[in-house]
Design an enzyme around this catalytic site. Structure first.
Site, short mmCIF file in Angstrom:
data_model
loop_
_atom_site.label_atom_id
_atom_site.label_comp_id
_atom_site.label_asym_id
_atom_site.label_seq_id
_atom_site.Cartn_x
_atom_site.Cartn_y
_atom_site.Cartn_z
N HIS A 81 1.02 -1.06 -0.09
CA HIS A 81 -0.06 0.06 0.03
C HIS A 81 0.88 1.06 -0.02
O HIS A 81 1.97 1.28 0.47
CB HIS A 81 -0.96 0.01 1.11
CG HIS A 81 -0.48 -0.06 2.60
ND1 HIS A 81 -0.14 1.02 3.09
CD2 HIS A 81 -0.25 -1.20 3.43
CE1 HIS A 81 0.53 0.77 4.40
NE2 HIS A 81 0.37 -0.40 4.54
N ASP A 83 -0.52 4.19 0.95
CA ASP A 83 -0.82 5.37 2.23
C ASP A 83 -0.28 5.14 3.34
O ASP A 83 0.52 3.92 3.66
CB ASP A 83 -2.51 5.15 2.27
CG ASP A 83 -3.04 3.88 2.77
OD1 ASP A 83 -2.35 2.88 2.36
OD2 ASP A 83 -3.74 3.83 3.61
N ASP A 113 6.33 0.55 7.06
CA ASP A 113 4.72 0.45 6.69
C ASP A 113 4.15 1.13 5.87
O ASP A 113 3.38 2.19 5.99
CB ASP A 113 4.08 0.24 8.02
CG ASP A 113 2.55 -0.08 8.06
OD1 ASP A 113 2.24 -0.54 6.96
OD2 ASP A 113 1.70 0.09 8.96
N GLU A 147 -5.18 1.28 2.30
CA GLU A 147 -5.23 0.04 3.33
C GLU A 147 -5.34 0.32 4.78
O GLU A 147 -5.95 -0.32 5.49
CB GLU A 147 -3.66 -0.38 3.21
CG GLU A 147 -3.70 -2.06 3.68
CD GLU A 147 -3.55 -2.03 5.39
OE1 GLU A 147 -3.91 -3.00 5.76
OE2 GLU A 147 -2.96 -0.97 5.85
N GLU A 148 -4.83 1.62 5.13
CA GLU A 148 -4.59 1.92 6.64
C GLU A 148 -6.15 2.39 7.09
O GLU A 148 -6.36 2.39 8.18
CB GLU A 148 -3.87 3.29 6.85
CG GLU A 148 -2.47 2.74 6.49
CD GLU A 148 -1.77 1.93 7.56
OE1 GLU A 148 -2.63 1.48 8.32
OE2 GLU A 148 -0.44 1.48 7.46
N GLU A 175 1.85 -7.51 2.90
CA GLU A 175 2.33 -7.45 4.53
C GLU A 175 1.26 -8.29 5.29
O GLU A 175 0.26 -8.60 4.71
CB GLU A 175 2.09 -5.82 5.01
CG GLU A 175 0.62 -5.35 4.81
CD GLU A 175 0.41 -3.99 5.37
OE1 GLU A 175 1.40 -3.48 5.96
OE2 GLU A 175 -0.68 -3.44 5.16
ZN LIG Z 1 0.52 -1.43 6.14
#
Ligand SMILES: [Zn+2]
Length: 401
Positions: A81, A83, A113, A147-148, A175
């Site tokens: 991702h 974002d 991340d 994604e977040e 992830e």
């Molecule tokens: Zn992530």
């Protein structure tokens, strides 16, 4: 080797400098468009074409396909991702969107991340293109938005509206997983995600007789709700050891020399140091009250009260869990399903798992890959809707554990 490592750092640094903050609200999120365009440019430089699709203005995801030599094999989806969660600059010792290198580390929101993985994937693909390497199977790259915040504007959008781009994908890696836990100088565990808990956000509604706060009153919605919420919050659901967690505990207890009682794994989990928290949530279903809402005036007893419960369920447990939860809540409080996403679980075997293990050992002779279950959710929940067998593998060797 070192030139591609340098390239990973450069690519990650560039991505960190593009603010892709996702607040969960399109009005205040930065959007991923600039990052997706950057990825498209880096792919185009080496002759890989890609498509960018927006689910809402600025909320952009990118997909590209690198043809393999063997069209008979299922394609591998590699997804990351773009974002990041918000960062409050005042709480940081470095500016969160500057991509600074300090003390030998690259710093920034998203550095692990997961712009690190985005950069690794880009660097590998660019290296392939420059040196004429063609992978055996089609590789589908997806760099996603949102994604977040659950992926409705990213991975779920791609699956719903552009699923042809994912045609033929049988397995996927993204992830969370592939990170290390150092046991000794000769042994480092790398946790590869093979399972994810399900998400079930519930709203509880209690109803009662409205009235004046000065009266004797035996049908109070707030009281009924508070009792149910307190029972849920204090309840511990039974321990259930799924195949992934069993395999993990067996590997880890052997590696650490810990006695493991498979029916009472919590004693062993307690000895796992920094990863105990990650693993502790994967041996039972959980239900945590997170929000309360009732009333509009200090001296008025409202007719209704509601609460939100964040439930996380183990693979295969969702229906049984709801029955157990209903018992705890009692018959008088209504349950509304706000958000429900299933748990995932696959086995830790096959050629892809072997390749992940070999890749780790090539970089770290002390590597011992182990399967594990994530207690949260990732874009894998969306891609699994297409039957794609998903793994969490974004390798990272943590120097401190
Ligand atoms: Zn992530």
């Amino acid at each position: 080797m070192s030139s591609s490592v340098d390239e990973v750092v450069d690519l990650c640094r560039d991505l960190l400098r593009i603010d892709t903050t996702n607040t969960g609200d399109n009005a205040t999120s930065a959007g991923e468009r600039a990052a997706a365009e950057y990825v498209a440019e880096k792919l185009a430089e080496v002759g890989v074409s890609s498509e960018i699709h927006e689910s809402a203005p600025g909320r952009a995801s990118l997909v590209a396909r690198i043809p393999g030599t063997d069209p008979g094999r299922g394609a591998l989806l590699v997804h990351g991702h773009l974002d990041v969660v918000p960062a409050e600059a005042a709480e940081w010792s470095v500016p969160p969107f500057a991509g600074e290198i300090k003390d030998g580390f690259l710093w920034g929101r998203g550095a692990i991340d997961m712009k690190d993985f985005d950069a690794m994937v880009l660097a590998v693909v660019r290296e392939w293109q420059r040196t004429g390497v063609r992978p055996p199977r089609d590789i589908v790259l997806a760099f996603t938005a949102d994604e977040e915040a659950g992926g409705d504007f990213g991975a779920h959008f791609l699956v719903d509206k552009h699923r042809h781009l994912l045609d033929g994908c049988t397995e996927g890696i993204g992830e969370v997983g592939g990170f290390s836990y150092t046991v000794s100088k000769d042994l480092r565990l790398y946790l590869i995600e093979t399972a994810e808990k399900g998400i079930n956000w519930l709203r509880l509604h209690a109803r009662g007789r409205p009235g004046h706060g000065s009266m004797v009153h035996d049908d109070n919605a707030v009281t009924a709700l508070a009792e149910a919420v307190a029972r849920v919050g204090r309840h511990r659901f039974p321990v259930v050891v799924t195949p992934t967690v069993r395999a993990f505990l067996e590997e880890v207890s052997e590696a650490l020399g810990i006695e493991l009682d498979p029916d009472d794994p919590e004693a062993a989990i307690g000895k796992l140091g920094t990863i105990a928290n990650i693993i502790g949530a994967t041996v039972r279903n959980t239900a945590n009250p997170t929000r309360l809402d009732a009333g509009y005036k200090d001296n008025v007893i409202p007719s209704r009260a509601s609460a939100t419960i964040d439930c996380r369920t183990l693979p295969g447990q969702a229906d049984l869990f709801l029955e157990q939860l209903r018992e705890v809540i009692g018959p008088d409080v209504e349950i509304e399903h706000v958000q429900r996403q299933p748990a995932l679980e696959t086995t830790f075997d096959g050629a892809l798992v072997d390749a992940m293990a070999a890749a780790l050992r090539a970089e770290d002779p002390a590597a011992r890959p182990v399967p594990y279950m994530l207690s949260g959710g990732t874009d894998a929940k969306a891609f699994n809707r297409l039957g794609i067998r998903c793994f969490g593998f974004a390798p990272c060797n943590y120097l401190r554990t």
